[in-house]
Scaffold this active site. Structure first.
Site, PDB file in Angstrom:
ATOM      1  N   SER A 175       0.919  -1.200  -0.070  1.00 60.47           N
ATOM      2  CA  SER A 175      -0.210   0.055  -0.086  1.00 60.47           C
ATOM      3  C   SER A 175       0.766   1.375  -0.044  1.00 60.47           C
ATOM      4  O   SER A 175       1.818   1.259   0.543  1.00 60.47           O
ATOM      5  CB  SER A 175      -0.976  -0.068   1.191  1.00 60.47           C
ATOM      6  OG  SER A 175      -1.609   1.224   1.188  1.00 60.47           O
TER       7      SER A 175
ATOM      8  N   LYS B  19     -13.933  -5.021   4.363  1.00 57.09           N
ATOM      9  CA  LYS B  19     -14.531  -4.009   4.211  1.00 57.09           C
ATOM     10  C   LYS B  19     -16.470  -4.077   4.324  1.00 57.09           C
ATOM     11  O   LYS B  19     -16.718  -3.522   4.935  1.00 57.09           O
ATOM     12  CB  LYS B  19     -14.658  -3.370   2.743  1.00 57.09           C
ATOM     13  CG  LYS B  19     -13.421  -2.616   2.334  1.00 57.09           C
ATOM     14  CD  LYS B  19     -13.319  -1.761   0.950  1.00 57.09           C
ATOM     15  CE  LYS B  19     -11.839  -0.975   0.711  1.00 57.09           C
ATOM     16  NZ  LYS B  19     -12.225  -0.705  -0.447  1.00 57.09           N
TER      17      LYS B  19
ATOM     18  N   ASN C 106     -20.206  -9.737 -11.920  1.00 57.47           N
ATOM     19  CA  ASN C 106     -19.701 -10.477 -11.163  1.00 57.47           C
ATOM     20  C   ASN C 106     -19.784 -11.893 -11.180  1.00 57.47           C
ATOM     21  O   ASN C 106     -20.686 -12.532 -11.738  1.00 57.47           O
ATOM     22  CB  ASN C 106     -20.151  -9.901  -9.615  1.00 57.47           C
ATOM     23  CG  ASN C 106     -19.379 -10.284  -8.553  1.00 57.47           C
ATOM     24  OD1 ASN C 106     -18.557  -9.357  -8.416  1.00 57.47           O
ATOM     25  ND2 ASN C 106     -19.639 -11.212  -7.832  1.00 57.47           N
TER      26      ASN C 106
ATOM     27  N   LYS D 266     -20.501 -15.702  -9.612  1.00 52.43           N
ATOM     28  CA  LYS D 266     -21.528 -16.192  -8.527  1.00 52.43           C
ATOM     29  C   LYS D 266     -20.831 -16.481  -7.246  1.00 52.43           C
ATOM     30  O   LYS D 266     -20.767 -17.750  -7.103  1.00 52.43           O
ATOM     31  CB  LYS D 266     -22.515 -17.252  -9.147  1.00 52.43           C
ATOM     32  CG  LYS D 266     -23.505 -16.370 -10.344  1.00 52.43           C
ATOM     33  CD  LYS D 266     -24.367 -17.286 -10.794  1.00 52.43           C
ATOM     34  CE  LYS D 266     -25.408 -16.790 -11.747  1.00 52.43           C
ATOM     35  NZ  LYS D 266     -26.502 -17.567 -12.200  1.00 52.43           N
TER      36      LYS D 266
ATOM     37  N   VAL E  91      -8.961  -0.085 -10.225  1.00 47.78           N
ATOM     38  CA  VAL E  91      -8.895   0.481  -8.873  1.00 47.78           C
ATOM     39  C   VAL E  91      -7.480  -0.061  -8.415  1.00 47.78           C
ATOM     40  O   VAL E  91      -7.072   0.505  -7.276  1.00 47.78           O
ATOM     41  CB  VAL E  91      -9.864  -0.193  -7.829  1.00 47.78           C
ATOM     42  CG1 VAL E  91     -11.289   0.146  -8.360  1.00 47.78           C
ATOM     43  CG2 VAL E  91     -10.022  -1.609  -7.724  1.00 47.78           C
TER      44      VAL E  91
END
Length: 290
Positions: free
Chosen positions: A22, A73, A157, A159, A234
């Site tokens: 990070s 998150k 997305n 499953k 992202v």
């Protein structure tokens, strides 16, 4: 750093796994130093199994707060006292603020992503976007984009455990905004190709592309992309993912996750300190160039 640390220095954390890659500690600590604020920011490798103990540690050690990243998150809310309206809507938290033992969860990913688009002269408002991912970051981006005025959104997305969350996100968007959202199975590559072809912007909002999935992408080949498509990721470590490398070869305008990291971080910075992060200074420090 040694000159700044005192007996009064307040600690802020970052809890995720993996997290050693990070850039947030360097960014936040530089911003604290630039403004002369007596805070220090450290990264801690915490997964779902040790998350509850980590939150207890925030209380016990009186940390000012913490950022939260994957895979925590969407589960950390269980250990907090209160959620902001946006965090409740998204079902995810990326920032915790500790006010005298009361822990409040916030989500700044969506606003950070949308601000990074604006900062890069990308205007998706009133247009269609296709996005992969329904986890914490993906949900925050989808909700905020819809609230801000994106006209249409195709969400893809697999499953997995986030599929039900994706269905709920689509329902929230369609019932509470003017955006039309549709959910697709990511294994339906024909649908993925069709929806990208009809979109102004394509976004990867998953961890695919970073370790341990570095070099991977959900896009099978270049035929899914076109030169006038905006492609965002992202992921920011590496700065150029397999997706962005492919997109650049096609001629797409590309953006990695550094801008989103900066602007979601600046929103968290203000929640903790009450002050604005020195954005232009931080762009130079992080070497953010569009």
């Amino acid at each position: 750093m040694g000159e700044r640390i005192t007996g009064h220095t307040e600690l802020i954390g970052l809890i995720a796994y993996p997290i050693r890659h990070s850039s947030s500690p360097a960014m936040q600590n530089e911003a604290f130093a630039k403004l002369g604020l007596d805070y220090a920011y450290l990264a801690f490798e915490v997964d779902n199994e040790s998350l509850e103990d980590a939150i207890k540690g925030i209380r016990a050690l009186k940390l000012r707060g913490s950022n939260v990243s994957m895979p925590n998150k969407t589960v950390v809310h269980k250990y907090l006292d209160e959620l902001s309206p946006a965090a409740k809507l998204c079902g995810a938290v990326n920032t915790i603020v500790n006010d005298n033992g009361k822990l409040t969860g916030h989500i700044t990913d969506g606003t950070g992503y949308m601000q990074s688009l604006k900062d890069n002269d990308i205007d998706v408002i009133g247009k269609k976007m296709t996005i992969v991912g329904a986890g914490g970051a993906g949900t925050a981006i989808e909700i905020q984009a819809a609230l801000d005025g994106v006209k249409e959104m195709s969400i893809f997305n697999i499953k997995d455990k986030f599929w039900d969350n994706a269905k709920e996100t689509v329902e929230k968007i369609n019932n509470n905004t003017d955006c039309k959202a549709t959910l697709y199975d990511l294994e339906d590559l024909d649908a993925l190709k069709r929806e990208i072809a009809d979109s102004y912007l394509f976004a990867n909002a998953t961890g695919v592309g970073m370790k341990p999935l570095e070099g991977q992408t959900y896009i099978p080949d270049k035929s899914f992309l076109r030169p006038d498509l905006i492609v965002t990721d992202v992921v920011y470590s590496p700065r150029e993912t397999a997706l962005l490398k492919m997109a650049k070869e096609v001629g797409c305008k590309c953006m990695n996750g550094l801008g989103m990291m900066l602007f979601q971080g600046s929103a968290a910075f203000k929640l903790w300190t009450g002050q604005e992060m020195p954005i232009e200074h931080m762009k130079k420090v992080l070497d953010i160039k569009y």
